[in-house]
Design an enzyme around this catalytic site. Structure first.
Site, PDB file in Angstrom:
ATOM      1  N   ILE A  61       8.624   0.012  -7.233  1.00 46.76           N
ATOM      2  CA  ILE A  61       9.491   0.769  -6.335  1.00 46.76           C
ATOM      3  C   ILE A  61       8.682   1.818  -5.574  1.00 46.76           C
ATOM      4  O   ILE A  61       7.676   2.326  -6.071  1.00 46.76           O
ATOM      5  CB  ILE A  61      10.650   1.428  -7.133  1.00 46.76           C
ATOM      6  CG1 ILE A  61      11.790   1.880  -6.211  1.00 46.76           C
ATOM      7  CG2 ILE A  61      10.145   2.549  -8.034  1.00 46.76           C
ATOM      8  CD1 ILE A  61      13.086   2.179  -6.951  1.00 46.76           C
ATOM      9  N   CYS A  62       9.106   2.104  -4.347  1.00 47.11           N
ATOM     10  CA  CYS A  62       8.541   3.195  -3.552  1.00 47.11           C
ATOM     11  C   CYS A  62       9.711   3.894  -2.860  1.00 47.11           C
ATOM     12  O   CYS A  62      10.819   3.913  -3.391  1.00 47.11           O
ATOM     13  CB  CYS A  62       7.487   2.688  -2.560  1.00 47.11           C
ATOM     14  SG  CYS A  62       8.134   1.638  -1.249  1.00 47.11           S
ATOM     15  N   ARG A  63       9.508   4.431  -1.696  1.00 44.42           N
ATOM     16  CA  ARG A  63      10.583   5.131  -0.990  1.00 44.42           C
ATOM     17  C   ARG A  63      11.581   4.152  -0.377  1.00 44.42           C
ATOM     18  O   ARG A  63      12.786   4.296  -0.534  1.00 44.42           O
ATOM     19  CB  ARG A  63      10.008   6.049   0.087  1.00 44.42           C
ATOM     20  CG  ARG A  63      11.065   6.834   0.844  1.00 44.42           C
ATOM     21  CD  ARG A  63      10.416   7.819   1.826  1.00 44.42           C
ATOM     22  NE  ARG A  63      11.415   8.624   2.470  1.00 44.42           N
ATOM     23  CZ  ARG A  63      11.949   8.343   3.664  1.00 44.42           C
ATOM     24  NH1 ARG A  63      11.566   7.282   4.325  1.00 44.42           N
ATOM     25  NH2 ARG A  63      12.851   9.138   4.175  1.00 44.42           N
ATOM     26  N   GLY A  65      10.577   0.437   0.182  1.00 42.84           N
ATOM     27  CA  GLY A  65      10.265  -0.956  -0.121  1.00 42.84           C
ATOM     28  C   GLY A  65       8.981  -1.484   0.487  1.00 42.84           C
ATOM     29  O   GLY A  65       8.529  -2.571   0.124  1.00 42.84           O
ATOM     30  N   MET A  89      13.552   3.853  -3.503  1.00 47.18           N
ATOM     31  CA  MET A  89      14.283   4.997  -4.039  1.00 47.18           C
ATOM     32  C   MET A  89      15.410   5.453  -3.119  1.00 47.18           C
ATOM     33  O   MET A  89      16.372   6.060  -3.583  1.00 47.18           O
ATOM     34  CB  MET A  89      13.320   6.157  -4.333  1.00 47.18           C
ATOM     35  CG  MET A  89      12.452   5.961  -5.567  1.00 47.18           C
ATOM     36  SD  MET A  89      13.367   5.695  -7.117  1.00 47.18           S
ATOM     37  CE  MET A  89      14.254   7.241  -7.288  1.00 47.18           C
TER      38      MET A  89
END
Length: 110
Positions: A61-63, A65, A89
């Site tokens: 996961i990141c901010r 995708g 996120m």
């Protein structure tokens, strides 16, 4: 986003108690992250890849995708079973999934 080359899962489909790898930067992590997630920024993943387990699926996961999609592709090419968390996120927060922050204040997504 990655032309079907990266397996993705929706935020609401991420099971509890999985290995959730957060590849965002330190300030993003401190502001808010999923409880139990493991933080390895994308820029250090190459040198820290041995910290990521190979014996189970890795949810990345990141901010939003993008970075997690890159990390997912790299991990899969190196032999891991990794899947990108679609929407990152931002989607996690929108779905009202539990978040925690390092320090004071309410968790948020930077």
């Amino acid at each position: 986003m990655f032309g079907g080359q990266v397996a993705e899962v929706l935020v609401n489909e991420v099971p509890e108690d999985v290995y959730l790898l957060d590849v965002r930067e330190d300030d993003e992590w401190r502001a808010g992250h999923a409880p139990g997630a493991v933080h390895i920024p994308l820029g250090t993943l190459g040198e820290r890849a041995d910290e990521v387990p190979r014996d189970r699926r890795v949810y990345v996961i990141c901010r939003s995708g993008g970075r997690s999609g890159q990390a997912t592709m790299a991990l899969n090419q190196a032999g891991w079973d990794a899947v990108n968390v679609a929407g990152g996120m931002q989607a996690w927060e929108h779905a009202a999934r539990e978040m925690t922050a390092d320090g004071e204040g309410e968790p948020r997504v930077l």
